[in-house]
Design a protein around this motif. Structure first.
Motif, PDB file in Angstrom:
ATOM      1  N   TRP A 105       0.808  -1.222   0.000  1.00 55.43           N
ATOM      2  CA  TRP A 105       0.000   0.000   0.000  1.00 55.43           C
ATOM      3  C   TRP A 105       0.840   1.270   0.000  1.00 55.43           C
ATOM      4  O   TRP A 105       0.309   2.370  -0.126  1.00 55.43           O
ATOM      5  N   GLN A 106       2.149   1.144   0.096  1.00 54.88           N
ATOM      6  CA  GLN A 106       3.011   2.319  -0.062  1.00 54.88           C
ATOM      7  C   GLN A 106       3.129   2.705  -1.537  1.00 54.88           C
ATOM      8  O   GLN A 106       3.524   3.820  -1.857  1.00 54.88           O
ATOM      9  N   THR A 107       2.772   1.785  -2.431  1.00 53.49           N
ATOM     10  CA  THR A 107       2.856   2.057  -3.868  1.00 53.49           C
ATOM     11  C   THR A 107       1.509   1.925  -4.573  1.00 53.49           C
ATOM     12  O   THR A 107       1.426   2.094  -5.781  1.00 53.49           O
ATOM     13  N   HIS A 108       0.450   1.585  -3.847  1.00 49.59           N
ATOM     14  CA  HIS A 108      -0.881   1.415  -4.421  1.00 49.59           C
ATOM     15  C   HIS A 108      -1.903   2.177  -3.587  1.00 49.59           C
ATOM     16  O   HIS A 108      -1.668   2.473  -2.417  1.00 49.59           O
ATOM     17  N   THR A 109      -3.039   2.436  -4.207  1.00 47.71           N
ATOM     18  CA  THR A 109      -4.134   3.098  -3.519  1.00 47.71           C
ATOM     19  C   THR A 109      -5.432   2.716  -4.207  1.00 47.71           C
ATOM     20  O   THR A 109      -5.429   1.950  -5.174  1.00 47.71           O
ATOM     21  N   LEU A 110      -6.544   3.222  -3.711  1.00 48.40           N
ATOM     22  CA  LEU A 110      -7.819   3.052  -4.391  1.00 48.40           C
ATOM     23  C   LEU A 110      -8.189   4.378  -5.038  1.00 48.40           C
ATOM     24  O   LEU A 110      -7.966   5.446  -4.455  1.00 48.40           O
ATOM     25  N   ASP A 111      -8.775   4.302  -6.226  1.00 52.23           N
ATOM     26  CA  ASP A 111      -9.259   5.533  -6.847  1.00 52.23           C
ATOM     27  C   ASP A 111     -10.681   5.813  -6.351  1.00 52.23           C
ATOM     28  O   ASP A 111     -11.225   5.063  -5.536  1.00 52.23           O
ATOM     29  N   GLU A 112     -11.280   6.873  -6.840  1.00 51.78           N
ATOM     30  CA  GLU A 112     -12.611   7.277  -6.370  1.00 51.78           C
ATOM     31  C   GLU A 112     -13.702   6.271  -6.724  1.00 51.78           C
ATOM     32  O   GLU A 112     -14.808   6.335  -6.193  1.00 51.78           O
ATOM     33  N   HIS A 113     -13.403   5.312  -7.604  1.00 55.10           N
ATOM     34  CA  HIS A 113     -14.365   4.280  -7.983  1.00 55.10           C
ATOM     35  C   HIS A 113     -14.129   2.966  -7.230  1.00 55.10           C
ATOM     36  O   HIS A 113     -14.823   1.981  -7.464  1.00 55.10           O
ATOM     37  N   GLY A 114     -13.111   2.924  -6.382  1.00 57.53           N
ATOM     38  CA  GLY A 114     -12.824   1.737  -5.590  1.00 57.53           C
ATOM     39  C   GLY A 114     -11.902   0.743  -6.251  1.00 57.53           C
ATOM     40  O   GLY A 114     -11.732  -0.363  -5.758  1.00 57.53           O
ATOM     41  N   ALA A 115     -11.271   1.137  -7.363  1.00 52.51           N
ATOM     42  CA  ALA A 115     -10.336   0.250  -8.053  1.00 52.51           C
ATOM     43  C   ALA A 115      -8.924   0.452  -7.499  1.00 52.51           C
ATOM     44  O   ALA A 115      -8.513   1.584  -7.226  1.00 52.51           O
ATOM     45  N   ILE A 116      -8.184  -0.645  -7.323  1.00 54.83           N
ATOM     46  CA  ILE A 116      -6.793  -0.549  -6.877  1.00 54.83           C
ATOM     47  C   ILE A 116      -5.954  -0.044  -8.046  1.00 54.83           C
ATOM     48  O   ILE A 116      -6.013  -0.599  -9.149  1.00 54.83           O
ATOM     49  N   VAL A 117      -5.193   1.012  -7.814  1.00 54.98           N
ATOM     50  CA  VAL A 117      -4.339   1.619  -8.842  1.00 54.98           C
ATOM     51  C   VAL A 117      -2.964   1.922  -8.249  1.00 54.98           C
ATOM     52  O   VAL A 117      -2.795   1.968  -7.033  1.00 54.98           O
ATOM     53  N   LYS A 118      -1.987   2.121  -9.140  1.00 63.48           N
ATOM     54  CA  LYS A 118      -0.672   2.561  -8.688  1.00 63.48           C
ATOM     55  C   LYS A 118      -0.824   3.942  -8.078  1.00 63.48           C
ATOM     56  O   LYS A 118      -1.537   4.794  -8.608  1.00 63.48           O
ATOM     57  N   ALA A 119      -0.148   4.181  -6.971  1.00 60.16           N
ATOM     58  CA  ALA A 119      -0.221   5.484  -6.311  1.00 60.16           C
ATOM     59  C   ALA A 119       0.562   6.512  -7.118  1.00 60.16           C
ATOM     60  O   ALA A 119       1.596   6.177  -7.717  1.00 60.16           O
ATOM     61  N   PRO A 120       0.074   7.744  -7.143  1.00 62.66           N
ATOM     62  CA  PRO A 120       0.832   8.785  -7.835  1.00 62.66           C
ATOM     63  C   PRO A 120       2.165   9.012  -7.127  1.00 62.66           C
ATOM     64  O   PRO A 120       2.296   8.750  -5.924  1.00 62.66           O
ATOM     65  N   PRO A 121       3.187   9.486  -7.840  1.00 69.08           N
ATOM     66  CA  PRO A 121       4.488   9.740  -7.220  1.00 69.08           C
ATOM     67  C   PRO A 121       4.369  10.751  -6.075  1.00 69.08           C
ATOM     68  O   PRO A 121       3.585  11.691  -6.154  1.00 69.08           O
ATOM     69  N   ALA A 122       5.132  10.506  -5.029  1.00 67.17           N
ATOM     70  CA  ALA A 122       5.205  11.407  -3.859  1.00 67.17           C
ATOM     71  C   ALA A 122       3.821  11.728  -3.307  1.00 67.17           C
ATOM     72  O   ALA A 122       3.493  12.874  -3.044  1.00 67.17           O
ATOM     73  N   SER A 123       3.022  10.667  -3.109  1.00 66.87           N
ATOM     74  CA  SER A 123       1.704  10.936  -2.520  1.00 66.87           C
ATOM     75  C   SER A 123       1.795  10.684  -1.061  1.00 66.87           C
ATOM     76  O   SER A 123       1.424   9.916  -0.397  1.00 66.87           O
TER      77      SER A 123
END
Length: 104
Positions: free
Chosen positions: A86-104
């Motif tokens: 989870w340091q490199t992934h997140t959920l988008d506003e639709h609940g899909a797992i996506v790569k996290a944006p840089p320096a988030s």
């Protein structure tokens, strides 16, 4: 030929037995020295679209702008498999797992 026996200090056997018992108990109970993500009575959440997170008291709803981790992908301890994930992934506003944006 004379055989010399070295003498142990009194109580050495009891001390060794106590240490062995404590080590065995620690292994059997699954205790760990890793830091927990949250305290007892709390669960971890992460910010939508970012990698930062927080802990929420059990019984309270997930705060707006955060999500509760999927049950099978919840980090339990600092630097465990899912904490690193989870340091490199997140959920988008639709609940899909996506790569996290840089320096988030």
């Amino acid at each position: 030929m004379t055989t010399r026996r070295t003498r142990r200090a009194p109580g050495t056997a009891a001390f060794l037995m106590a240490c062995s018992t404590a080590a065995l108990a620690a292994l059997l109970t699954g205790c760990t020295t890793a830091d927990a993500i949250c305290r007892n009575g709390q669960y971890p959440v992460q910010y939508v679209g970012a990698t930062g997170g927080d802990c929420v008291d059990n019984g309270h709803e997930v705060p707006k702008g955060t999500f509760r981790y999927p049950k099978d992908k919840t980090p339990k301890h600092v630097d465990d498999k899912w904490d690193r994930y989870w340091q490199t992934h997140t959920l988008d506003e639709h609940g899909a797992i996506v790569k996290a944006p840089p320096a988030s």
